[in-house]
Design a protein around this motif. Structure first.
Motif, mmCIF file in Angstrom:
data_model
loop_
_atom_site.group_PDB
_atom_site.id
_atom_site.type_symbol
_atom_site.label_atom_id
_atom_site.label_comp_id
_atom_site.label_asym_id
_atom_site.label_seq_id
_atom_site.Cartn_x
_atom_site.Cartn_y
_atom_site.Cartn_z
ATOM 1 N N ALA A 21 27.092 -22.672 13.119
ATOM 2 C CA ALA A 21 27.432 -21.769 14.218
ATOM 3 C C ALA A 21 27.898 -22.564 15.438
ATOM 4 O O ALA A 21 28.882 -22.203 16.089
ATOM 5 N N SER A 25 31.703 -22.499 16.984
ATOM 6 C CA SER A 25 31.863 -22.078 18.381
ATOM 7 C C SER A 25 32.553 -23.150 19.218
ATOM 8 O O SER A 25 33.347 -22.832 20.108
ATOM 9 N N PHE A 76 30.224 -17.780 17.761
ATOM 10 C CA PHE A 76 29.641 -17.401 16.474
ATOM 11 C C PHE A 76 28.139 -17.280 16.676
ATOM 12 O O PHE A 76 27.476 -18.253 17.050
ATOM 13 N N GLU A 102 30.528 -12.191 15.602
ATOM 14 C CA GLU A 102 31.503 -13.022 16.301
ATOM 15 C C GLU A 102 31.888 -12.297 17.580
ATOM 16 O O GLU A 102 32.322 -11.142 17.541
#
Length: 168
Positions: A21, A25, A76, A102
């Motif tokens: 994640a 991101s 994310f 998201e």
């Protein structure tokens, strides 16, 4: 008091999910070489057309980077996860499910959208580093929102140092 191996493995897999994640991101595609097994397969079902089959860290990062390039903001967010360790009696195998959201804003028109989905994952402990990696992922879109987000100013009565100091 020590932790049992199941707890250690669970934490290891959830660290991997969080690392993924974070890397997405930050758009830190080079980190995918450490996150995905070189032979990893990722199947992406966006709900439109046939599912896509991506191979290896470069195939996965290439697809995602192209898909999110149009967003000036992209985050994310893992929502919930379930992890089973020692799958099939193999202490180096695990499976999991990860629900995600998201958060994103289109660079061109400023529209804010959210996408919700679920990953069905298989993980393997890498013996050299003792870290977990993705070996197989199947992503399925669950929902999407569209439109422009309304943004509000930060509340003036919650200025730094004003925890709990609510005034009218």
């Amino acid at each position: 008091m020590g932790f049992d191996q199941e707890t250690v493995d669970y934490v290891g897999v959830t660290r991997l999910q969080a690392w993924y994640a974070d890397a997405v991101s930050r758009r830190a595609w080079a980190e995918f070489a450490d996150i995905f097994d070189p032979a990893a397969v990722v199947v992406v079902d966006t709900g439109v057309g046939e599912p896509l089959r991506l191979a290896g860290p470069d195939g996965v990062s290439g697809f995602i980077s192209g898909a999110i390039e149009r967003f000036e903001f992209f985050q994310f967010v893992p929502l919930n996860a379930r992890v089973e360790t020692s799958v099939g009696g193999d202490p180096d195998a695990a499976e999991g499910r990860l629900y995600i959201c998201e958060l994103r804003q289109d660079r061109e028109n400023g529209h804010w959208t959210n996408a919700f989905g679920v990953y069905h994952d298989q993980y393997r402990r890498e013996p050299r580093t003792n870290r977990w990696r993705f070996t197989h992922r199947r992503y399925q879109s669950l929902a999407r929102t569209t439109g422009r987000a309304e943004v509000f100013a930060f509340p003036h009565h919650l200025a730094p140092g004003g925890l709990g100091a609510v005034t009218d």
